[in-house]
Every structure is written in C-alpha cells, then in structure tokens.
Design a protein around this motif. Sequence first.
Motif, mmCIF file in Angstrom:
data_model
loop_
_atom_site.group_PDB
_atom_site.id
_atom_site.type_symbol
_atom_site.label_atom_id
_atom_site.label_comp_id
_atom_site.label_asym_id
_atom_site.label_seq_id
_atom_site.Cartn_x
_atom_site.Cartn_y
_atom_site.Cartn_z
ATOM 1 N N VAL A 29 -10.267 -5.517 21.112
ATOM 2 C CA VAL A 29 -11.674 -5.114 20.477
ATOM 3 C C VAL A 29 -11.386 -5.070 19.208
ATOM 4 N N GLU A 30 -12.513 -6.026 18.542
ATOM 5 C CA GLU A 30 -12.734 -6.225 17.207
ATOM 6 C C GLU A 30 -13.871 -5.409 16.640
ATOM 7 N N LEU A 69 -11.880 -6.550 8.935
ATOM 8 C CA LEU A 69 -11.575 -6.440 10.157
ATOM 9 C C LEU A 69 -10.594 -5.448 10.730
ATOM 10 N N SER A 70 -11.058 -4.922 11.917
ATOM 11 C CA SER A 70 -10.079 -4.079 12.748
ATOM 12 C C SER A 70 -10.023 -4.715 13.955
ATOM 13 N N CYS A 71 -8.949 -4.499 14.618
ATOM 14 C CA CYS A 71 -8.850 -4.836 16.251
ATOM 15 C C CYS A 71 -7.738 -4.117 16.615
ATOM 16 N N VAL A 92 -16.524 -17.286 13.051
ATOM 17 C CA VAL A 92 -16.331 -16.116 14.100
ATOM 18 C C VAL A 92 -14.966 -15.906 13.951
ATOM 19 N N TYR A 93 -14.284 -14.877 13.637
ATOM 20 C CA TYR A 93 -13.112 -14.256 13.394
ATOM 21 C C TYR A 93 -12.545 -13.534 14.975
ATOM 22 N N TYR A 94 -11.473 -14.112 15.419
ATOM 23 C CA TYR A 94 -10.937 -13.668 16.511
ATOM 24 C C TYR A 94 -9.683 -12.945 16.458
ATOM 25 N N GLY A 126 -14.423 -11.866 19.741
ATOM 26 C CA GLY A 126 -14.664 -12.343 18.433
ATOM 27 C C GLY A 126 -15.907 -11.698 17.381
ATOM 28 N N THR A 127 -15.629 -11.774 16.104
ATOM 29 C CA THR A 127 -16.786 -10.922 15.344
ATOM 30 C C THR A 127 -17.248 -12.062 14.320
ATOM 31 N N GLN A 128 -18.512 -11.879 14.163
ATOM 32 C CA GLN A 128 -19.006 -12.924 13.219
ATOM 33 C C GLN A 128 -18.986 -12.339 11.614
#
Length: 121
Positions: free
Chosen positions: A5-6, A20-22, A92-94, A114-116
């Motif tokens: 989950v991002e 960003l965090s995941c 989009v960063y995955y 993914g997060t934009q």
Amino acid sequence: QVHLVESGGGLVQAGGSLRLSCAASGSIFSINGMGWYRQAPGKQRELVAEITSGGVINSGDYVKGRFTISRDNAKNTVHLQMNSLKPEDTAVYYCHAYIRTSRYDSYRLYWGQGTQVTVSS
C-alpha cells in the motif's frame, strides 16, 4: 496474501518535495529488495530506486542527488524522499517488493497499485 500500500503522492510545483511511503502486509516470511518504479504516459516503466534488506541501493542516474530511498525492515516499509522535483518526474510511482511467504518459497515480485506524482512547471 501480500499487499503493498502506497501513500504520499500528489501535485507539487517544480523544485518542491514529496515523500512516498509503501507498507507491505500479509503473509510475509522475508523481504529482499523493496523500492519504486515509475511510469510516465507513453513510456516504459523504469526503476527509480531499490534497497535490499542489507541496505544496498540501486537507483536510476536521473534521481541521484535528488531522491533518497530508505527502509524500515522491522515495519516492512520503504520510503522515497523526492527533492528538487522536475516536471519530467511526473509519473505513476509503483512500489515493489521481492517477498517470500514461507521458508519453503522462493522470492516473488509484488506490486502496489501505484500513486500519481504530478510536478507542475
């Protein structure tokens, strides 16, 4: 099952920063590499940065000096601090991770949704 989950994407002006965090959760025995790829419209997915459980980092040349990847092995999380953002960083960063779900399994590659990230000029 395993889930990545991002969080942390959004809109920022050129020169700005985002983090960003995941977080990986589920049936996890061990995690090897964790990190980020990105995909811009009309382009192939490319590696942003990856960090192993031992702290070895592999990253694209275009992010060196601007992006920093870090990881908390105890929490199964990986973070990407992005500074000096440019419009060409828009994508989009995955999040991805190589995860074993038991001692008998090999590592499998998992992806987040993914997060934009949008950088305006």
